[in-house]
Every structure is written in structure tokens, then in C-alpha cells.
Motif scaffolding. Structure first.
Motif, short mmCIF file in Angstrom:
data_model
loop_
_atom_site.label_atom_id
_atom_site.label_comp_id
_atom_site.label_asym_id
_atom_site.label_seq_id
_atom_site.Cartn_x
_atom_site.Cartn_y
_atom_site.Cartn_z
N GLU A 146 -6.52 -3.04 5.08
CA GLU A 146 -7.65 -2.59 6.16
C GLU A 146 -7.71 -1.26 6.19
O GLU A 146 -8.47 -0.28 6.22
CB GLU A 146 -7.48 -3.36 7.26
CG GLU A 146 -8.13 -4.48 7.18
CD GLU A 146 -9.25 -4.85 6.46
OE1 GLU A 146 -10.23 -4.26 6.96
OE2 GLU A 146 -9.27 -5.90 5.67
N GLU A 147 -6.35 -0.51 6.30
CA GLU A 147 -6.13 0.91 6.65
C GLU A 147 -6.49 1.68 5.14
O GLU A 147 -7.13 2.80 5.44
CB GLU A 147 -4.60 1.15 6.80
CG GLU A 147 -4.25 0.75 8.37
CD GLU A 147 -4.98 1.56 9.42
OE1 GLU A 147 -4.96 2.79 9.54
OE2 GLU A 147 -5.69 0.85 10.29
N ARG A 194 -10.20 1.91 4.91
CA ARG A 194 -10.69 2.81 5.74
C ARG A 194 -10.36 4.13 5.15
O ARG A 194 -11.43 5.21 5.05
CB ARG A 194 -10.35 2.58 7.24
CG ARG A 194 -11.07 1.55 8.01
CD ARG A 194 -10.56 1.92 9.39
NE ARG A 194 -9.26 1.48 9.58
CZ ARG A 194 -9.08 -0.02 10.15
NH1 ARG A 194 -9.97 -0.63 10.56
NH2 ARG A 194 -7.80 -0.29 10.38
N ASP A 203 6.39 -8.84 4.04
CA ASP A 203 5.42 -9.37 5.22
C ASP A 203 3.90 -9.44 4.85
O ASP A 203 3.45 -8.39 4.56
CB ASP A 203 5.75 -8.46 6.34
CG ASP A 203 5.10 -9.11 7.50
OD1 ASP A 203 4.26 -10.13 7.45
OD2 ASP A 203 5.55 -8.64 8.57
N LYS A 204 3.61 -10.54 4.48
CA LYS A 204 2.22 -10.84 4.21
C LYS A 204 1.21 -9.98 5.23
O LYS A 204 0.29 -9.52 4.88
CB LYS A 204 1.70 -12.00 3.98
CG LYS A 204 0.41 -12.27 3.34
CD LYS A 204 0.02 -13.48 2.90
CE LYS A 204 -1.27 -13.87 2.47
NZ LYS A 204 -1.57 -15.39 2.14
N ASP A 205 1.25 -10.15 6.63
CA ASP A 205 0.63 -9.61 7.58
C ASP A 205 0.63 -8.34 7.45
O ASP A 205 -0.43 -7.52 7.80
CB ASP A 205 1.05 -10.00 8.77
CG ASP A 205 1.11 -11.64 9.14
OD1 ASP A 205 -0.35 -12.17 8.67
OD2 ASP A 205 1.77 -12.38 9.86
N HIS A 206 1.64 -7.40 7.17
CA HIS A 206 1.92 -6.10 7.06
C HIS A 206 0.95 -5.68 5.85
O HIS A 206 0.25 -4.61 6.12
CB HIS A 206 3.02 -5.45 6.93
CG HIS A 206 3.42 -4.09 6.98
ND1 HIS A 206 3.09 -3.39 8.01
CD2 HIS A 206 3.61 -3.28 6.03
CE1 HIS A 206 3.18 -2.02 7.86
NE2 HIS A 206 3.51 -1.89 6.37
N ARG A 263 -1.59 -7.15 4.99
CA ARG A 263 -2.99 -7.48 5.38
C ARG A 263 -3.70 -6.05 6.14
O ARG A 263 -4.92 -5.65 5.97
CB ARG A 263 -3.23 -8.52 6.12
CG ARG A 263 -3.21 -9.93 5.33
CD ARG A 263 -3.79 -11.19 6.06
NE ARG A 263 -3.74 -12.20 5.70
CZ ARG A 263 -2.74 -13.27 6.02
NH1 ARG A 263 -2.07 -12.96 7.05
NH2 ARG A 263 -2.74 -14.43 5.31
N TYR A 264 -2.73 -5.57 7.18
CA TYR A 264 -2.91 -4.35 7.81
C TYR A 264 -3.05 -3.11 6.87
O TYR A 264 -3.92 -2.36 7.05
CB TYR A 264 -1.57 -4.22 8.70
CG TYR A 264 -1.51 -2.81 9.35
CD1 TYR A 264 -2.63 -2.43 10.53
CD2 TYR A 264 -0.81 -1.94 9.21
CE1 TYR A 264 -2.63 -1.31 11.24
CE2 TYR A 264 -0.67 -0.69 9.70
CZ TYR A 264 -1.79 -0.33 10.87
OH TYR A 264 -1.66 0.80 11.27
N CYS A 265 -2.11 -3.10 5.86
CA CYS A 265 -2.17 -2.03 5.09
C CYS A 265 -3.49 -1.95 4.13
O CYS A 265 -4.19 -0.88 3.91
CB CYS A 265 -1.03 -1.90 3.93
SG CYS A 265 0.40 -1.82 4.68
N HIS A 316 5.76 -5.75 -0.68
CA HIS A 316 6.42 -5.90 0.76
C HIS A 316 6.68 -7.63 0.99
O HIS A 316 6.33 -8.24 0.53
CB HIS A 316 5.38 -5.39 1.67
CG HIS A 316 5.90 -5.07 3.24
ND1 HIS A 316 6.32 -5.75 4.34
CD2 HIS A 316 6.52 -3.65 3.43
CE1 HIS A 316 6.64 -5.38 5.12
NE2 HIS A 316 7.17 -4.10 4.74
N LEU A 335 2.10 4.14 6.44
CA LEU A 335 2.16 2.87 6.24
C LEU A 335 3.86 2.32 5.92
O LEU A 335 4.16 1.08 6.11
CB LEU A 335 1.24 2.13 5.36
CG LEU A 335 -0.26 2.61 5.57
CD1 LEU A 335 -0.99 2.01 4.42
CD2 LEU A 335 -0.49 2.07 7.02
#
Length: 376
Positions: free
Chosen positions: A241-242, A245, A232-235, A237-239, A230, A214
Motif C-alpha cells: 500500500e505504501e 501510494r 511477515d506477510k502482513d508487513h 501488505r503494508y509495504c 520478508h 519500510l
């Protein structure tokens, strides 16, 4: 290869009589007043020799667990085993688990390791914030995660597989499997010495995943409590979810405290709230619940002392430990206020105190005297 050159197996190291004696000395620290320890100590060498025989002959079995509940900082079931089992686990951790597992961990995995711990983790967070400010300024985002009922949710099969990637001695694995399977279903006992290393290991793969896959540079973990910083807030958000999982594959679940929030709000981590000003100054303050907890604890100690259920040296050592922890942050005024409460509660015991604990009590007395001089 000569006999002298044959490498010693991991199991031989943990079962070695000298190593068992060292583990016995470690296990009894702070517990020599307990009946079980006193009883074992009377015939320590004979008991250790028999323990060595039980291990090497594979006749060793774990004793039944004793259980009790704790309610601070949250309600938890503590399961602990016999003093003999504590010796075995100390030797197992010191001679096998620590040297084998520690070299597989990332640098920012802080729990249960020599040279690390809470203050090391707090210093790393402070360094991360300063470094982040130099690169991106004061604006940023934090993903703060916590695992729901972490110790109680660790899957035995997954843990055994993880241990087998690093530890290959079949005799050590026999002992590890016995300890892991000593409780039914999921979970490991919080009171076991080995459980600390199991908990550090269980999310170690996630540490590598976050750092290497990541790409998170500003990351730290203490057991099941971890953060990502980080720009970037969107990154993040992606982290999230990863990570969700990833932990689900381990049989774990992120709890409701997991959230993404602005860096300016500060980060609750290891008992402190760490935040950064617009100029890049990093400030660490004791969390409010910790402040309230020490005040309740001191008042409870007063009652226990009056009832004869605890001695003053134990109280003094406990409070000195808390102040040493609080001094790591920006807590000067808080410590002074709590010192005043401490003196108010224990002024009689402090005056003329000459105890076994090597603690200078004049700091509390002199502060109280200075306070009265100012008031006059």
C-alpha cells in the motif's frame, strides 16, 4: 585561482571534442555497417568539430525520431534518433549523468551501471535467499512488483525536478530539458540512450524509501521490475500500500502482475526463476518463455539466412550471447538440448567454419557427434 585550477563544467566535459570522439567510438560499436554510420564516418573529424560548435553555441537541436514496433518479449514502440544525436547522448551519459547520478543510487539498483547488470542482480538475489534461509529458514513471503507501461508513463516535470537535485549546470539542464521534451505528453523514448538513465533515476527515491523507511533488507530493482522478501506477510501488505501510494505520486501505476506469494514458489526476475529448497540451496532456471523465444528465434534466423537478410556470424554471436546468459543459471540440460537444435539448423555453416567472430564452434559439433555415438 589560476586558469589551470578553474574546474571544468559538466557541459564543457560533454561538449569537449575528445569526449565527443570517445562517444562517437562507443555509438558506432556494432553499427558500422549501417548507412547513417558509414556516412558520418567518412568525415568523422569534420562532423565532430561541427557538432562541438553546435553544442557550445547552443544551436544544437534534436533530429526527428524514427519509429518501429517490436513484439518480443512484449509489444513496444521503439523511437530512435539520428547517429549524431546518439553521440551527444553517449557523451552526456558517460561524462555527466553516470558520475553525477550513480553515487545517489542504492547498491541494489542494477540497471545501466558499470559493474552491475542482469548477472549482478541475479547473484544478489541468490545471496539474499541464502542469507534469508540462515535467519528465518525456508518459509517466507515475496512482494513482486512491476510498473504498468513504465517508460511511457514517466512524467516530464517530475523527472526534471529529480535531475535538478543533482545536476546544477544550466547548460546541461538546457540539453536535458530538450531531450525530455522531445516527445509530447508523458513518457520517454525507449530507444534513447539517456532514457535508460532517466528510468533508473525515476524510482531511485522509492529505493531509498523501501530500504530506509519500510526497513526491507532483501530488496532489488532492475528498472521497473523489483521484489521485496520478508518473513511477515502482513508487513508486505503494508509495504504494498505504501509503494502504491508512492508511485502514484510519480504518476505511475502498479500492474496486474504485482502480487504477494510464498517464497517457496520462487521469484521470476531478470529472465530466470530463482527458488530455494528446504535445505537452503538456491537454484536458478531459465524462464519458460525465454526457452521458447530462443527456439523461435533460431528457426527465424534459418529463414533469414536463406534469404540473405542476415549473415551467419550475426547468428552465431547472438546464440553465443544467449548461451552465455543461460550458463549463469542451472541450465546445463537446456543448453545441450538447444545446442542440438542449433546444430540441426546450421550444421552446414558450422562445419569448417572460419569466421571473424572469436567463438569456438567445436562445442556444438562435438556435442552432436557425441550424441550420434551414444545412439549407435
Amino acid at each position: 585561482m589560476s586558469e589551470e585550477q578553474v574546474p571544468t563544467s559538466d557541459f564543457a566535459k560533454l561538449a569537449d571534442l575528445n569526449n565527443l570522439y570517445t562517444a562517437y567510438m562507443e555509438a558506432r560499436k556494432g553499427k558500422r555497417w549501417k548507412y547513417a554510420v558509414v556516412k558520418y564516418e567518412i568525415n568523422a573529424l569534420e562532423n565532430l568539430t561541427f557538432l562541438h560548435y553546435m553544442l557550445t553555441s547552443k544551436k544544437y537541436r534534436l533530429s526527428p525520431y524514427n519509429c518501429f514496433m517490436v513484439y518480443e518479449p512484449k509489444e513496444r514502440l521503439i523511437m530512435y534518433n539520428s547517429f549524431r544525436d546518439k553521440i551527444v547522448q553517449h557523451s552526456l551519459c558517460d561524462n555527466v549523468l553516470e558520475p553525477r547520478l550513480q553515487k545517489t543510487f542504492i547498491y541494489d539498483n542494477y540497471a545501466s551501471q558499470k559493474g552491475k547488470g542482469t548477472h549482478f542482480g541475479l547473484d544478489r538475489l541468490k545471496m539474499f535467499m541464502r542469507k534469508y534461509h540462515r535467519q528465518f529458514g525456508a518459509d517466507g513471503w515475496v512482494l513482486k512488483c512491476d510498473i504498468r507501461k513504465y517508460f511511457y508513463s514517466i512524467d516530464h516535470g517530475v523527472l526534471k525536478s529529480q535531475l535538478r537535485r543533482t545536476i546544477h549546470d544550466p547548460d546541461v539542464l538546457w540539453l536535458l530539458d530538450m531531450i525530455i521534451d522531445s516527445t509530447e505528453g508523458k513518457g520517454i523514448p525507449i530507444g534513447n540512450h539517456t532514457s535508460q538513465w532517466f528510468a533508473v533515476l525515476y524510482l531511485s527515491g522509492m529505493d531509498h524509501f523501501i530500504k530506509e523507511r519500510l526497513g526491507i533488507k532483501f530488496y532489488g530493482r532492475y528498472m521497473d521490475d523489483f521484489y521485496l522478501i520478508h518473513n511477515d506477510k502482513d508487513h508486505l501488505r503494508y509495504c504494498l500500500e505504501e509503494i502504491r501510494r508512492y508511485v502514484e505520486d510519480l504518476g505511475l501505476e502498479l500492474n496486474q502482475k504485482t502480487a504477494i506469494f510464498p517464497l517457496k514458489q520462487g521469484i521470476d526476475f531478470l529472465g530466470f526463476r530463482t527458488f530455494m529448497t528446504d535445505t537452503g540451496k538456491v537454484v536458478q532456471k531459465i524462464r519458460r518463455d525465454s526457452k521458447n523465444r530462443i527456439r523461435r528465434k533460431l528457426k527465424k534466423f534459418r529463414g533469414l539466412l536463406d534469404e540473405g537478410r542476415v549473415d551467419f556470424e550475426t547468428i552465431l554471436a547472438s546464440y553465443a550471447s544467449w548461451t552465455g546468459h543461460a550458463e549463469h543459471g542451472n541450465s546445463h540440460h537446456l543448453i545441450r538440448q538447444t545446442d542440438e537444435l542449433f546444430y540441426c539448423l546450421f550444421s552446414k555453416e558450422l562445419e569448417g567454419y572460419h569466421g571473424k567472430v572469436n567463438i569456438d564452434v567445436t562445442r556444438w559439433i562435438s556435442r552432436e557427434v557425441s550424441k550420434h555415438e551414444v545412439q549407435q
